[in-house]
Design an enzyme around this catalytic site. Structure first.
Site, PDB file in Angstrom:
ATOM      1  N   ARG A 174       0.844  -1.210   0.000  1.00 46.28           N
ATOM      2  CA  ARG A 174       0.000   0.000   0.000  1.00 46.28           C
ATOM      3  C   ARG A 174       0.872   1.250   0.000  1.00 46.28           C
ATOM      4  NH1 ARG A 174      -2.914  -3.958   2.603  1.00 46.28           N
ATOM      5  NH2 ARG A 174      -4.718  -4.506   1.307  1.00 46.28           N
ATOM      6  N   ASP A 337      -6.395 -14.598   1.945  1.00 43.86           N
ATOM      7  CA  ASP A 337      -7.453 -13.884   2.657  1.00 43.86           C
ATOM      8  C   ASP A 337      -8.296 -13.052   1.702  1.00 43.86           C
ATOM      9  OD1 ASP A 337      -5.090 -12.270   2.296  1.00 43.86           O
ATOM     10  OD2 ASP A 337      -6.104 -10.711   3.465  1.00 43.86           O
ATOM     11  N   GLU A 338      -9.478 -12.708   2.154  1.00 40.21           N
ATOM     12  CA  GLU A 338     -10.354 -11.723   1.504  1.00 40.21           C
ATOM     13  C   GLU A 338     -10.404 -11.922  -0.010  1.00 40.21           C
ATOM     14  OE1 GLU A 338     -10.007  -7.988   4.620  1.00 40.21           O
ATOM     15  OE2 GLU A 338      -8.496  -8.159   3.043  1.00 40.21           O
ATOM     16  N   PHE A 436      -1.476  -3.086  14.584  1.00 34.12           N
ATOM     17  CA  PHE A 436      -0.930  -1.803  15.011  1.00 34.12           C
ATOM     18  C   PHE A 436      -1.296  -0.662  14.061  1.00 34.12           C
ATOM     19  CE2 PHE A 436       2.724  -3.768  17.694  1.00 34.12           C
ATOM     20  CZ  PHE A 436       1.780  -4.197  18.617  1.00 34.12           C
TER      21      PHE A 436
END
Length: 779
Positions: A174, A337-338, A436
């Site tokens: 990202r 995932d996802e 976090f």
């Protein structure tokens, strides 16, 4: 005369020399073995000490490069923190030196002993890694100051980690960080005794690893044309291209850097979902054939790898082959995932694959989920041929766990528990304790933008990763604990440090320290010295542990807020109630107090070396404030542990949905009855709703007010319906207000109607969103 002058000159020289020696003599400070993570066994041995000063040698065994590295690290650490210049060389242990040895016999390879007496310092390990952790203990025991000597007080420490796998994950897909920044992250892990660096290298928003067979992954998939500003449904973009990737030479350089610090890097290439960047480079990998673009917003893309396509399977194997050749780690993380299945449900190739494999839906798994399991199995079988094992996120349970797969349980602990029941290795990394990227403070308006949630350091510290529901045999499959940092909202590395430190210290104590040795108050007492090491290296960190903890409990019997203030070290606290900034001349907190009217409470703590941030709590009373309230429909209690009283506690919820300030429902409406306890004249009512489409927080569809004198017979006095939310609607805290003719009421029923299903434009269309309400205001 000449003789007298000569003698005078000699005296002056002696005086000058004495003065120079006295003025140049270094201060001597003492060591302190109160470190993080807390060692297993610390035995202080009286008043004897070893003087750490310039010229002391660090001696390591002959012909052992890893021990030589350990010695050089210790020399560097000591000089950086104290200014003391040590030397290092190979040889046999001698008095007057720091001796590094491998003569500790222990079943735990990372165990060490640190023995200090007046003759020498000895760090013995069961392996080179054990010696390295002994060095970390010695390093963290030193004062942080320059131009000093250090008295190392006599001690015997025996220590070993609770878990063999102690990890931290950094997402560079990202937002991208330089090689030097990644190395700094590794240094941060080493300080905290963490031995696994999980490197999340690919996602929808960018591909960050060089794959030589597929050059467009670097030229196309590594760069997005722009990035969303703020939340991912904001509709605002910065208009700036963003990218970056690591060459294979750079990756190997970082791998070597970590290995010297006894840290294994586990790479992640996420599949079959989170692959839109790769689809942009090679659209034939997708079910629709594109066109695609590297995703410019956060969240989950419905465009995933087409598992019915033979080229996709070959692509995955080719990529994993290069990844396995670069990274020496036993594990390769394949994500899993996802992964939305909507494309597969309509894709002829995927449906043909499902048919040819004989995959069937049943009560536990859909045939598309079983197709994902097939994809994971293919990756696992190929990696096994390369001598590797796979790790995947919780969702690799869908369709059945692949043999020998290790599961990272991130959606709470349930996935990890299920995997342990099935005798699969598990790494516990639940988002509720170890993500976090969540806010550290309830005062989110004072924080950099974060993905949401609320994870104070205390909650991380108090996490117990060994579920009691598991049998003793099943608990053996819990192999470790990992903290994760996703970086959608973390554009610069200084913010990476801010989000991680000092929460990483809390996670380290969960990973390393025997639970019988853990105590949160004691941990807080040890934090300032760890923070001093952060300062020494110029690392950015959060200071919330220094702030005043403001605990307010609503009392609907006496109609007051009970206020209790505290700090980590019981330092003096000063406060005001009139909105003025407190000083040391303000009211000093000595005992709990109550609030029974509108005030602005500001608090401040004075620590020995700093003053805390000023904390601000605004309390606004109205006619509903601190009146008894009951719910007529169920709520999601995990989000509001204090119950319905949060609706009338005089404090408005802010832009964090996980602080306990919002009452939450899903799939039903919010319906609350407020007992005014006396006949009261009212002419208006309002509620606040928190809207954040990416977090499934939707606005109300309706709002009504009804009144009663007996809590049995109600009369509706006002109502309003609202339109369904559109993708273009703004996020934020929305106030809904109803005015009506003045009326008398002893009981007031507030009903806020929720959206029951997310619309087609949302990536989770069809699922029930959440409705968050706070505060109810009656006037």
């Amino acid at each position: 005369m000449k003789r007298i002058s000569f003698n005078l000159m000699g005296v002056l020289c002696i005086l000058f020399s004495t003065c120079f020696y006295a003025c140049s003599e270094k201060r001597t400070l003492n060591s302190d073995y109160e470190i993080i993570p807390k060692p297993l066994d610390v035995n202080c041995k009286g008043d004897a000490s070893f003087l750490l000063k310039d010229g002391v040698a660090v001696i390591y065994p002959e012909n052992n490069r890893k021990m030589q590295d350990n010695a050089e690290f210790l020399v560097d650490y000591v000089e950086r923190q104290t200014g003391v210049k040590l030397t290092s060389h190979a040889g046999m242990p001698v008095d007057g030196a720091i001796c590094l040895t491998l003569d500790l016999s222990d079943d735990n390879a990372e165990a060490y002993k640190l023995i200090v007496n007046d003759k020498r310092v000895c760090i013995s390990g069961a392996s080179e890694a054990g010696v390295f952790y002994g060095i970390q203990t010695l390093r963290k025991s030193l004062p942080v100051a320059q131009d000093i000597n250090v008295n190392l007080s006599a001690v015997e420490i025996y220590d070993k980690p609770r878990f063999a796998y102690r990890g931290a994950m950094l997402d560079v897909a990202r937002h991208f960080y330089t090689v030097d920044e990644v190395k700094t992250f590794i240094d941060m892990l080493a300080l905290h005794n963490i031995n696994r660096f999980h490197w999340h290298l690919t996602d929808d928003q960018g591909w960050r690893i060089e794959i030589k067979k597929y050059p467009k992954l670097m030229s196309v998939a590594s760069e997005r044309k722009e990035t969303v500003v703020g939340r991912w449904y904001s509709g605002i973009y910065d208009g700036k291209s963003y990218g970056g990737y690591y060459t294979q030479d750079e990756l190997r350089d970082v791998i070597d850097y970590a290995a010297k610090r006894h840290i294994t890097i586990i790479p992640e290439v996420d599949l079959p979902g989170h692959m839109q960047a790769a689809l942009t480079a090679y659209p034939e990998l997708g079910c629709t054939g594109g066109p695609y673009e590297v995703r410019t917003i956060w969240g989950v893309s419905q465009d995933v790898l087409c598992v019915g396509n033979d080229f996709t399977l070959q692509f995955v194997k080719d990529v994993l082959s290069e990844v396995a050749d670069i990274f020496p780690s036993e594990y390769i993380h394949i994500g899993g995932d996802e992964c939305p299945k909507v494309r597969w449900e309509k894709c002829p190739k995927c449906q043909e694959r499902i048919k040819s494999l004989g995959l069937k839906s049943d009560a536990k798994h859909t045939k598309e989920q079983r197709l994902q399991s097939y994809m994971i199995q293919e990756a696992a079988k190929y990696l096994k041929e390369k001598g590797k094992r796979i790790i995947g996120w919780t969702e690799i349970l869908e369709g059945g766990l692949v043999p020998d797969a290790t599961l990272m349980s991130w959606i709470g602990e349930s996935g990890g528990i299920e995997a342990a029941h099935q005798h699969h290795d598990v790494i516990m990394t639940p988002n509720t304790y170890l993500y976090f990227d969540y806010y550290q403070s309830k005062k989110v308006e004072d924080e950099p933008l974060a993905i949401g949630g609320y994870l104070p350091i205390e909650k991380t510290y108090n996490y117990e990763p060994m579920p009691k529901v598991l049998t003793k045999e099943e608990q053996q499959y819990i192999k470790g604990v990992q903290a994760n940092l996703w970086t959608e909202y973390i554009p610069v590395f200084s913010q990476v440090q801010y989000m991680v430190l000092p929460r990483l210290g809390a996670a380290a104590e969960v990973q390393w320290t025997d639970p019988s040795k853990k105590d949160y108050k004691d941990f807080l007492r040890r934090v300032p010295h760890l923070v001093a090491v952060y300062d020494c290296y110029g690392w950015n960190y959060a200071t919330h542990v220094y702030d005043v903890n403001v605990d307010m409990k609503a009392d609907t019997v006496n109609h007051v807020l009970n206020v209790q203030l505290s700090t980590m070290a019981d330092d003096p606290i000063y406060y005001t109630l009139d909105g003025q900034d407190p000083t040391e001349k303000s009211l000093k907190y000595t005992k709990p107090f109550t609030i029974d009217q509108s005030v602005v409470l500001k608090t401040m703590a004075v620590h020995p070396d700093r003053t805390s941030k000023i904390s601000v709590d605004t309390i606004r009373f109205n006619k509903a404030t601190l009146k008894p309230v009951v719910l007529l429909q169920p709520n999601e209690s995990r989000f509001s542990p204090d119950g319905p009283v949060v609706l009338v506690d005089g404090r408005n919820g802010n832009h964090s949905f996980d602080t306990g300030a919002w009452l939450t429902v899903a799939g039903n409406d919010l319906e609350a009855v407020i007992n005014m306890q006396a006949e009261t004249i009212l002419n208006s009512a309002s509620v606040h709703v928190y809207v954040r489409k990416d977090a499934w927080l939707f606005d109300a569809r309706g709002f009504s007010v009804s009144v009663s004198s007996d809590n049995k017979n109600y009369k509706e006095v006002a109502s309003q319906e609202y339109k369904q939310m559109q993708e273009s609607d703004s996020d934020g805290i929305i106030e809904h207000e109803l005015s009506f003719d003045p009326c008398k009421a002893t009981y007031v029923k507030i009903k806020v109607i929720s959206e029951k299903s997310m619309p087609d434009w949302h990536w989770n269309a069809g699922k029930a969103p959440f409705l968050l309400v706070d505060e109810i205001i009656l006037n």
